[in-house]
Design an enzyme around this catalytic site. Structure first.
Site, PDB file in Angstrom:
ATOM      1  N   CYS A  26      -2.638 -30.276  17.752  1.00 47.50           N
ATOM      2  CA  CYS A  26      -3.010 -30.100  16.346  1.00 47.50           C
ATOM      3  C   CYS A  26      -4.507 -29.860  16.176  1.00 47.50           C
ATOM      4  O   CYS A  26      -4.942 -29.320  15.172  1.00 47.50           O
ATOM      5  CB  CYS A  26      -2.561 -31.300  15.516  1.00 47.50           C
ATOM      6  SG  CYS A  26      -3.090 -32.869  16.171  1.00 47.50           S
ATOM      7  N   HIS A  65     -16.346 -28.893  29.938  1.00 44.65           N
ATOM      8  CA  HIS A  65     -15.501 -28.935  28.743  1.00 44.65           C
ATOM      9  C   HIS A  65     -14.131 -29.539  29.056  1.00 44.65           C
ATOM     10  O   HIS A  65     -13.642 -30.397  28.313  1.00 44.65           O
ATOM     11  CB  HIS A  65     -15.347 -27.514  28.176  1.00 44.65           C
ATOM     12  CG  HIS A  65     -14.492 -27.459  26.953  1.00 44.65           C
ATOM     13  ND1 HIS A  65     -14.942 -27.855  25.710  1.00 44.65           N
ATOM     14  CD2 HIS A  65     -13.189 -27.101  26.779  1.00 44.65           C
ATOM     15  CE1 HIS A  65     -13.977 -27.718  24.833  1.00 44.65           C
ATOM     16  NE2 HIS A  65     -12.891 -27.270  25.451  1.00 44.65           N
ATOM     17  N   GLN A 113      -1.482 -35.045  26.255  1.00 44.62           N
ATOM     18  CA  GLN A 113      -1.190 -33.657  25.880  1.00 44.62           C
ATOM     19  C   GLN A 113      -1.704 -32.677  26.935  1.00 44.62           C
ATOM     20  O   GLN A 113      -1.047 -31.673  27.234  1.00 44.62           O
ATOM     21  CB  GLN A 113      -1.824 -33.347  24.512  1.00 44.62           C
ATOM     22  CG  GLN A 113      -1.118 -34.059  23.369  1.00 44.62           C
ATOM     23  CD  GLN A 113      -1.950 -34.127  22.093  1.00 44.62           C
ATOM     24  OE1 GLN A 113      -3.186 -34.160  22.141  1.00 44.62           O
ATOM     25  NE2 GLN A 113      -1.282 -34.163  20.954  1.00 44.62           N
ATOM     26  N   GLU A 117     -10.146 -41.047  22.080  1.00 46.43           N
ATOM     27  CA  GLU A 117      -8.693 -41.259  21.970  1.00 46.43           C
ATOM     28  C   GLU A 117      -7.980 -40.747  23.225  1.00 46.43           C
ATOM     29  O   GLU A 117      -8.479 -39.839  23.904  1.00 46.43           O
ATOM     30  CB  GLU A 117      -8.151 -40.603  20.691  1.00 46.43           C
ATOM     31  CG  GLU A 117      -8.448 -39.129  20.542  1.00 46.43           C
ATOM     32  CD  GLU A 117      -7.275 -38.253  20.869  1.00 46.43           C
ATOM     33  OE1 GLU A 117      -6.207 -38.802  21.167  1.00 46.43           O
ATOM     34  OE2 GLU A 117      -7.449 -37.036  20.866  1.00 46.43           O
TER      35      GLU A 117
END
Lengths: 352, 259
Positions: A50, A99, A120, A114
């Site tokens: 998301c 990154h 994910q 988090e």
């Protein structure tokens, strides 16, 4: 063969744009195959959450050309025709490795530190691995990224405090309701984040949870795990009168709840406060509903400002994490350099 | 003056989003209350009786009771900012108390005599105090509710209580105030009145009846017609503003209270 990254995230683009570029899980293997067969990259992983859509690729092309072709691929596959300026970012080594490690460690997440993003990322990598779209370069980089994430988690305090979407949602609920003890929660769409949010609310004393999901069996499984009950997806609106908190994360391509639908439901609820947490991309709930009396709507972008404040409070921890990342990235790149060099040397006679 | 400074400080706290309690508003309110108490005690000694004998003194007593209640309530961690919200109300009450004709020269006897008169005056003053506190809670509700809707970071970081608790507190204070106002008005109806005064045409009686009807409408609206949340808070603040703005004028026009 360097690793590059092209993508867009909550830092570079609004949710309205991210939802245009989001990949459904079922579409990812075919998209990866397309990247490889078109010659853009030899190895590729697509991460679509998301908060970000990113393509990690190991390519033999010049970075500039690879970026241009990957951008073309993304806009074509999503039929996006509007101009893009700073929304898409492109990184080549060593920034691409930094990154990747930052993403794995939750340092680039909306809610700093988090851990959902690590799950994910693992899922995205496993999907690419399972369909044979990764090779030595990406395998090593991703394995190292998971290792870095673990290291950051154990060696720093980056996870201390409210650093997940779930705990921020609980904080918001506590700003609205007198007590969470007599609140009823509804989960629409049994995603990972919605499950965690519901779990966090239940752990703070929420009275009951109702789960509605398109796959009814999945709703039953989650409801059993949470100690609640499942309802058919089409029946969720019938339960609304009793509900105080809604967590929505379906994969619906359009709004499942808008002002016209909510207004009569609010009358049934006698205008009691209603907290709506929309963590779906594309969004499930029309932002217009926030203008209704006693309705409080939060989407993933709304959490950005909260996360930013936590970011400033954890500057010292970020510095420590970035030191770990820099060291691990340097180690990975220096380990890759000999083979990379030999690879290039191997091709030199051909060029000559 | 000190309540005015506290009000100005409240503006800064509001602009910062009530994130950190710096105790300044609490100590300003405490200083205001100490000076307020000293002034009341001084006046009491000079008059040789309790200084609640005319409308000026009653208004000042009301403000004193409000300030004391706010200070006690603000000791609770989640209600620390109540003094910041109460300061504007206290400042306005103080300004209105200084209006002319509320403090006529004292005669040989207290103007409020007899237990029915005492009951009437005390219950009505307590009711106004309760309505004042309700409007303070209503202001806190509106601030936090607006932040939760449109300034989400500020809402999460502020130390204000949950809006549902503020709404409950507002509703209960209005109910308590309404009951006391009803008792006070009922007692007032049993007071002897001068000859020739048409009771139901008397300005203060009509105004009090109107005020009573406004609060009754707010309570019925909340109870029966889901007149809750922002609308209820606005209603409570609006009716209290009406009370403050018309209190002085109706007293001047009243033949019963300003013969």
């Amino acid at each position: 063969m360097p690793i590059i990254v092209l993508g867009l995230s909550h830092r570079s683009s609004p949710v309205a744009l991210r939802e245009r570029f989001a990949f459904a899980d079922a579409r990812i293997p075919a998209s990866l195959a397309q990247i490889r067969t078109s010659g853009i990259a030899d190895e590729a992983v697509i991460l679509s959450t998301c908060n970000r859509v990113e393509v990690y690729a190991a390519t033999q092309l010049e970075p500039a050309k690879a970026f241009s072709e990957l951008k073309q691929f993304l806009t074509t596959i999503h039929d996006y025709r509007d101009p893009l300026t700073d929304e898409l970012y492109s990184l080549s080594e060593p920034q691409s490795i930094h990154h990747l490690f930052k993403v794995a460690g939750g340092l680039d997440s909306m809610v700093l530190g988090e851990t959902e993003i690590l799950g994910q990322l693992k899922q995205a990598y496993d999907l690419a691995l399972k369909h044979g779209h990764t090779g030595a370069r990406l395998n090593k980089a991703f394995q190292r990224a998971f290792n870095v994430a673990k290291h950051i988690r154990t060696e720093t305090n980056i996870q201390r405090g409210s650093v997940s979407v779930a705990s921020v949602a609980v904080e918001l609920a506590e700003k609205i309701f007198n007590s969470l003890a007599d609140r009823d929660v509804m989960v629409i769409g049994a995603g990972d984040t919605s499950e965690k949010t519901a779990r966090a609310l239940m752990s703070r004393g929420a009275r009951s949870v109702v789960v509605a999901n398109r796959t009814y069996e999945r709703a039953v499984t989650l409801a059993t795990e949470l100690g609640g009950r499942a309802v058919q997806f089409d029946d969720w609106a019938h339960e609304f009168a009793k509900i105080d908190i809604v967590i929505s994360s379906t994969a619906a391509p359009h709004h499942i709840l808008d002002r016209t639908k909510l207004e009569p439901l609010m009358k049934l609820r006698r205008d009691r406060p209603l907290l709506l947490i929309d963590i779906a991309v594309p969004r499930d709930i029309d932002p217009e509903v926030n203008f209704l009396e006693n309705v409080y709507l939060y989407n993933v972008d709304d959490l950005q400002s909260i996360a930013d404040d936590y970011l400033t409070q954890r500057k010292d921890e970020i510095a420590r994490c970035e030191a770990i990342i820099a060291e691990k990235a340097r180690a990975l790149l220096s380990a890759a350099t000999p083979s990379h060099t030999s690879h290039v040397t191997h091709h030199l006679p051909n060029h000559a | 003056m000190v309540y005015g400074v506290c009000m100005i400080h409240a503006v800064f706290l509001w602009r910062k989003g009530f994130r950190q309690h710096d105790h300044v508003s609490f100590f300003l309110m405490l200083l205001g209350l100490v000076l307020h108490t000293a002034a009341m005690v001084g006046r009491g000694f000079s008059l040789q009786r309790c200084p609640v004998n005319n409308l000026y003194e009653a208004t000042i007593f009301l403000a004193w009771a409000l300030a004391l209640a706010c200070l006690i309530v603000s000791l609770l961690p989640r209600l620390r900012f109540v003094s910041a919200f109460a300061a504007p109300v206290l400042f306005v009450i103080g300004v209105f108390a200084l209006m002319p004709s509320l403090d006529p020269p004292h005669g040989p006897k207290p103007e409020f005599t007899g237990w029915v008169t005492s009951l009437h005056a005390s219950f009505i003053l307590l009711a106004y105090g309760s309505f004042g506190l309700a409007s303070v809670a209503g202001m806190m509700f509106l601030t936090q509710q607006h932040n939760l809707k449109f300034n989400k970071l500020r809402a999460v970081l502020s130390l204000l209580p949950p809006i549902q608790r503020l709404e409950i507190v507002t509703g209960r204070l209005v109910l308590v105030g309404f009951v006391m106002l009803t008792i006070g008005l009922y007692a007032g109806g049993h007071l002897p009145r001068p000859d020739g005064v048409a009771y139901w045409k008397e300005t203060k009686v009509v105004w009090s009846g109107l005020l009573w009807a406004f609060y009754l409408a707010l309570l019925i609206g909340r109870w029966r017609f889901a007149f809750a949340g922002r609308r209820f808070a606005c209603g409570v603040i609006g009716v209290f503003a009406f009370l403050l703005l018309t209190f002085w004028g109706t007293n001047l026009l009243s033949t019963l209270h300003n013969p």
